[in-house]
Design an enzyme around this catalytic site. Structure first.
Site, PDB file in Angstrom:
ATOM      1  N   THR A 107      33.345  41.551   6.198  1.00  0.00           N
ATOM      2  CA  THR A 107      34.104  42.292   7.215  1.00  0.00           C
ATOM      3  C   THR A 107      33.136  42.614   8.357  1.00  0.00           C
ATOM      4  O   THR A 107      32.914  41.767   9.222  1.00  0.00           O
ATOM      5  CB  THR A 107      34.756  43.555   6.626  1.00  0.00           C
ATOM      6  OG1 THR A 107      33.752  44.376   6.052  1.00  0.00           O
ATOM      7  CG2 THR A 107      35.821  43.194   5.618  1.00  0.00           C
ATOM      8  N   LYS A 130      29.529  41.790  -0.629  1.00  0.00           N
ATOM      9  CA  LYS A 130      29.739  42.158   0.752  1.00  0.00           C
ATOM     10  C   LYS A 130      29.528  43.671   0.879  1.00  0.00           C
ATOM     11  O   LYS A 130      29.616  44.408  -0.091  1.00  0.00           O
ATOM     12  CB  LYS A 130      31.138  41.814   1.233  1.00  0.00           C
ATOM     13  CG  LYS A 130      32.191  42.756   0.692  1.00  0.00           C
ATOM     14  CD  LYS A 130      33.447  42.764   1.534  1.00  0.00           C
ATOM     15  CE  LYS A 130      33.188  43.236   2.934  1.00  0.00           C
ATOM     16  NZ  LYS A 130      33.069  44.701   3.080  1.00  0.00           N
ATOM     17  N   ASN A 169      30.732  52.197  14.630  1.00  0.00           N
ATOM     18  CA  ASN A 169      31.736  53.085  14.047  1.00  0.00           C
ATOM     19  C   ASN A 169      32.406  54.019  15.030  1.00  0.00           C
ATOM     20  O   ASN A 169      33.361  54.708  14.686  1.00  0.00           O
ATOM     21  CB  ASN A 169      31.102  53.900  12.919  1.00  0.00           C
ATOM     22  CG  ASN A 169      30.785  53.015  11.736  1.00  0.00           C
ATOM     23  OD1 ASN A 169      31.682  52.384  11.198  1.00  0.00           O
ATOM     24  ND2 ASN A 169      29.523  52.946  11.371  1.00  0.00           N
ATOM     25  N   THR A 200      33.709  48.155   2.975  1.00  0.00           N
ATOM     26  CA  THR A 200      33.588  48.413   1.548  1.00  0.00           C
ATOM     27  C   THR A 200      32.540  47.518   0.877  1.00  0.00           C
ATOM     28  O   THR A 200      32.274  46.420   1.343  1.00  0.00           O
ATOM     29  CB  THR A 200      34.952  48.140   0.894  1.00  0.00           C
ATOM     30  OG1 THR A 200      35.825  49.155   1.314  1.00  0.00           O
ATOM     31  CG2 THR A 200      34.878  48.064  -0.601  1.00  0.00           C
ATOM     32  N   GLU A 208      25.052  49.164   8.565  1.00  0.00           N
ATOM     33  CA  GLU A 208      25.541  49.158   9.940  1.00  0.00           C
ATOM     34  C   GLU A 208      24.480  49.721  10.887  1.00  0.00           C
ATOM     35  O   GLU A 208      24.083  50.875  10.792  1.00  0.00           O
ATOM     36  CB  GLU A 208      26.859  49.936  10.027  1.00  0.00           C
ATOM     37  CG  GLU A 208      27.972  49.170   9.300  1.00  0.00           C
ATOM     38  CD  GLU A 208      29.258  49.963   9.169  1.00  0.00           C
ATOM     39  OE1 GLU A 208      30.289  49.321   9.058  1.00  0.00           O
ATOM     40  OE2 GLU A 208      29.208  51.192   9.160  1.00  0.00           O
ATOM     41  N   SER A 237      40.818  47.989  17.131  1.00  0.00           N
ATOM     42  CA  SER A 237      41.596  47.152  18.056  1.00  0.00           C
ATOM     43  C   SER A 237      42.033  45.895  17.344  1.00  0.00           C
ATOM     44  O   SER A 237      41.597  45.617  16.248  1.00  0.00           O
ATOM     45  CB  SER A 237      40.773  46.785  19.277  1.00  0.00           C
ATOM     46  OG  SER A 237      39.618  46.082  18.866  1.00  0.00           O
TER      47      SER A 237
END
Lengths: 411, 411
Positions: B159, B185, B406, B196, B283, B411
Site C-alpha cells: 500500500t 507488507k 499522513n 497495515t 513512513e 484522495s
C-alpha cells in the site's frame, strides 16, 4: 535552542493582570543559559501563606522536584524560585548541591526557613546547572520585588514557549471577594530539553494546607491532567498553588465547605484556561482539538481511550492535514486496550455523526465536516455505547513545525 | 493516496527467491481501488497443508481478521486471498457479506471448503469494499497460478510500502532439507488508511497445526512484536504460516522436538528479517534504531521501557536530527511507568556510555557518539541497574516525510 520560534498561530494575548495581596515578585536576567532575556523569577509570600502542589510522576524526576515535594510536607511557603534554561535533571549529587544552595540563598534574602522555599527549573537536562549565577542574582532580585510584575515572571519562565501565559479570576469565598491569578509555561506536554509544563497560581484567600491540596488536586485532574501534546511526560512538571490569607475570608471547614463553591469553580476554570494555553502553544501546533469520549465503562476508561485518540500520530497528522479521517479514530479506539465493541462504536466530528453502531451513517454528507476541519478548534467525539463513563481531553495537531523544533541539534 | 512515494533510503532489494513445494501463487490487477497496478493475490496450498496465525489485538478488527481467526480453528488451509486498497474495516454487515462471498468464490476456484480459505485486506477503512471485483477476478487468477510468482505477490500486497518485502531460508528438520519463504507488507506499524502490517510465510515442512501455532507465536514475539513505527496498532495486522508437508520430514513430537532446532532458528531469523524490512520502510524513515534495555526487573518490564523510548516523539525526532539527545532517553525511561531508579540508570549510544548511575560520565567525549548518530543504524542502550530483565525493539525516526505521508488529504 535559543533561536526565536515563530509565535503560535493559536497564541492568546496576556489578560489584564492585577495584584494578589501578600505576593511580591520579579524577574531578572541571571545568565543561567540564555542571553539577552530574563531567566530567573522570584515570588515572595507574606508570613502565614499556605501551599499545595502536584508533581510529575516521571521516575527520573528533577532535583528541584525532589526538593519541593519535601518542602510541601510542611505546608507553608515564603518564596518560590524558578529558572529557565537548565532543568537540573539527572545531575546526581551536583543537582542536590545546587538546590540546597539556591534554597538557602533565597531563605536568607526573603528571611525565612529553607523548607519554606519552593524551587522549579526547566530547560536542558543532564547538564550541571550554573547555580552560582542564581545565588548571586537573588539579593538584588529580592530587593526589587513589586506586586505588579506578573507579566515579567510569565516571560522569565518561558523556554520553547512562543507566548507568555497568565490567567486571572475574581471570585468570592462566602461574601468575601478573593482573587486568583496564575502563570504557566509549556509547549510540549514536555520536552526535557526545553518545554516542561509549570504553573504557579496564587490567591489571597485564607485556606488551610490540607484543604488547598485537595482543591488543587481536583482542579489539576480536570485541567493539566487532561492535556497532551506529544504523550511525553516531563521530568520536571509541577503545579503549585499559594494562598496568602490576606483576603481575611471566614475560615473554611474543608474542600466540601459550601462557602468554597464559587472559589472551586473559579480555580478550575482558571487552571483549565492555563492548561489550554499550553496546548495552544504546542510545539508546531496549527490546530487545537478536543476528544470527548462517552459511553465508556468508566470515566477512567473513557480518559484512556480519549488519550489514545489524542496521542495517535495518525490522528494528529490527519487533523494537521484537515482530513476528516474518522477511520483513524476507530483505529485509536480499538488500540487503547480498554473495553470497546466495534459494532456499538459511533464517531462524530464537529457535531456531525459520521459513523454509528459500527458502520458509516447511511447517506453521510461530508460537507459540514470538511468545513469544520478547516477551523482552528476541532471537536472529535467517540461514543462507545457501553456505559456511562465519559471524559474530554485537549491536544494539538502534529506538523512539520514539531519536527523542526525537536529534530534540530541542541546548540 | 495513490501518489507515488519516494523509495525509502533504507530499502533493500528482493532476495533470490525460490519455490516452496506445495504452494502455487499469483497476482492480478482487480481494480479494488488502485489503477495500473496489481492489488489482488491468491496462494493455493496442496491438500494436507497446516496453518498457524496471529492477529491484531485491536478491538475494532477488520472483517477478514474475524473470518481468518475463525478459519484457523480448523487448522488447515487450501487458499489465501489478499487484496490491497480497501481494508474492509468498520463496514458492518456489508463487510461480513464481502468476506463470505470472497471465501466462497475462492473455495470454488481452488476446490476446497470455505473454512480452508484465509483472507486479508489492507487499505482504506470504513468504506464498503468492491468485493465483486475480487470474486470476478478469482477464476482467471486461479487458472494462472505458478510456483515462482513470489515477487509478484509481494508487490500486489503493498500500500504505502515503497519496496516489496520477502525473505527466504534453506534449513532442515532432522536430516531433511526444508525451505521457508515469506512476504510482508507494512510501512507504518499501521496506518488504517494504507499501511497495515501483513506477513505470509510458507514452508514445505510437515508440522502439525498445534506445533506450528506454537512456533509462529514464539517467532512473532521476537520479530513483529518487537517493532514499532508510530505506536498505532492496525485493525488488520496478521501473520500466517503455512506448512505444506511436501518435504516429507519425519514427524515431529511438538515445538520442543530437538529435530526442530534448526528450523526454529531459521523461522525466527526469517521473521526478524521481514519485520526489520517493515521498519526500514517506516513512513518517512531516514534512520533505523534499536533500543536495548537491560537490568530491568523482568523481560516484560524491559520491553515496555524499550517501547516507551522507541515510541517517544522526542526521541524519534532527535534521531532524525542526528542529535545524541540522551536526556530524552532518560525522560522516556522515567515516563514508562515501570520500576526505574534515576540514580542507577545508565545510557549508551552506539556503544559509548554517556551516563552512568544517574549522572553524566565524568569527562564524557561526544565525538564517537556524534559520528554514530550520522549513520543509518542507531543503537540506544539503557541499563536500569535493577535486575536481569532485558529486551530489544526496533523502530525508525520521525521526520517531515511522516507528516507528508499522513497529513495529506485522502484522495
Amino acid at each position: 535552542m535559543a533561536k526565536a520560534l515563530p509565535v503560535s498561530p493559536l497564541a492568546l494575548p496576556l489578560p489584564n493582570l492585577t495584584t494578589v495581596p501578600g505576593v511580591r515578585l520579579g524577574a531578572v536576567a541571571a545568565g543561567v543559559r540564555y542571553t539577552g532575556r530574563t531567566d530567573l523569577m522570584l515570588m515572595s509570600f507574606v508570613e502565614g501563606t499556605t501551599v499545595a502542589g502536584v508533581f510529575t510522576r516521571n521516575k527520573c524526576s528533577a532535583a528541584p522536584i525532589d526538593w519541593s515535594r519535601e518542602a510541601l510536607k510542611h505546608g507553608r511557603a515564603r518564596a518560590l524560585v524558578v529558572n529557565s534554561g537548565n532543568a537540573n535533571v539527572f545531575t546526581g549529587q551536583a543537582g542536590v548541591t545546587a538546590v540546597e544552595a539556591t534554597a538557602s540563598a533565597a531563605a536568607e534574602a526573603v528571611g525565612c526557613a529553607a523548607n519554606e522555599v519552593f524551587l522549579a527549573s526547566t530547560g536542558v537536562i543532564g547538564e550541571k546547572i550554573a547555580y552560582h549565577r542564581i545565588v548571586d542574582a537573588l539579593p538584588a532580585l529580592d530587593a526589587g520585588l513589586r506586586d505588579d510584575a506578573w507579566a515579567d515572571t510569565a516571560r522569565a519562565i518561558m523556554t520553547t514557549d512562543t507566548f507568555p501565559k497568565a490567567a486571572r479570576r475574581d471570585t468570592r469565598i462566602g461574601n468575601t471577594p478573593v482573587r486568583i491569578q496564575g502563570i504557566a509555561k509549556g509547549s510540549g506536554m514536555i520536552a526535557p530539553d526545553m518545554a516542561t509544563m509549570l504553573a504557579f497560581v496564587a490567591t489571597d484567600a485564607a485556606i488551610p494546607h490540607e484543604t488547598l491540596q485537595s482543591l488543587l488536586r481536583d482542579a489539576t485532574d480536570s485541567s493539566f491532567n487532561c492535556i497532551t501534546v506529544d504523550s511525553d511526560t516531563s521530568t520536571s512538571d509541577m503545579v503549585l498553588l499559594f494562598a496568602t490569607g490576606q483576603a481575611n475570608n471566614a475560615s473554611v471547614s474543608g474542600p466540601a465547605d459550601p462557602a468554597l463553591a464559587e472559589f472551586v469553580s473559579a480555580l478550575r476554570s482558571l487552571m483549565h484556561e492555563l492548561a489550554l494555553m499550553v496546548v495552544r502553544d504546542g510545539e508546531g501546533a496549527t490546530k487545537m482539538f478536543s476528544v470527548r469520549v462517552t459511553g465508556a465503562v468508566s470515566n477512567e476508561s473513557a480518559k484512556r481511550v480519549a488519550l489514545a485518540i489524542g496521542n495517535s500520530p495518525l490522528v494528529k497528522t490527519a487533523i494537521a492535514g484537515q482530513d476528516a479521517n474518522w477511520g483513524r479514530v476507530v483505529m485509536a479506539v480499538g488500540k487503547a486496550g480498554e473495553p470497546a465493541d466495534r459494532d456499538r462504536l459511533s464517531v462524530a466530528i464537529g457535531g456531525t455523526w459520521i459513523a454509528r453502531d459500527g458502520s458509516v451513517v447511511e447517506g453521510y454528507d461530508e460537507t459540514p465536516v470538511v468545513a469544520h476541519m478547516k477551523g482552528q478548534d476541532i471537536e472529535i467525539h467517540a461514543d462507545l455505547g457501553l456505559g456511562q463513563g465519559e471524559a474530554t481531553i485537549w491536544t494539538c495537531d502534529l506538523t512539520h513545525g514539531y519536527i523542526d523544533i525537536n529534530g534540530s541539534y541542541r546548540s
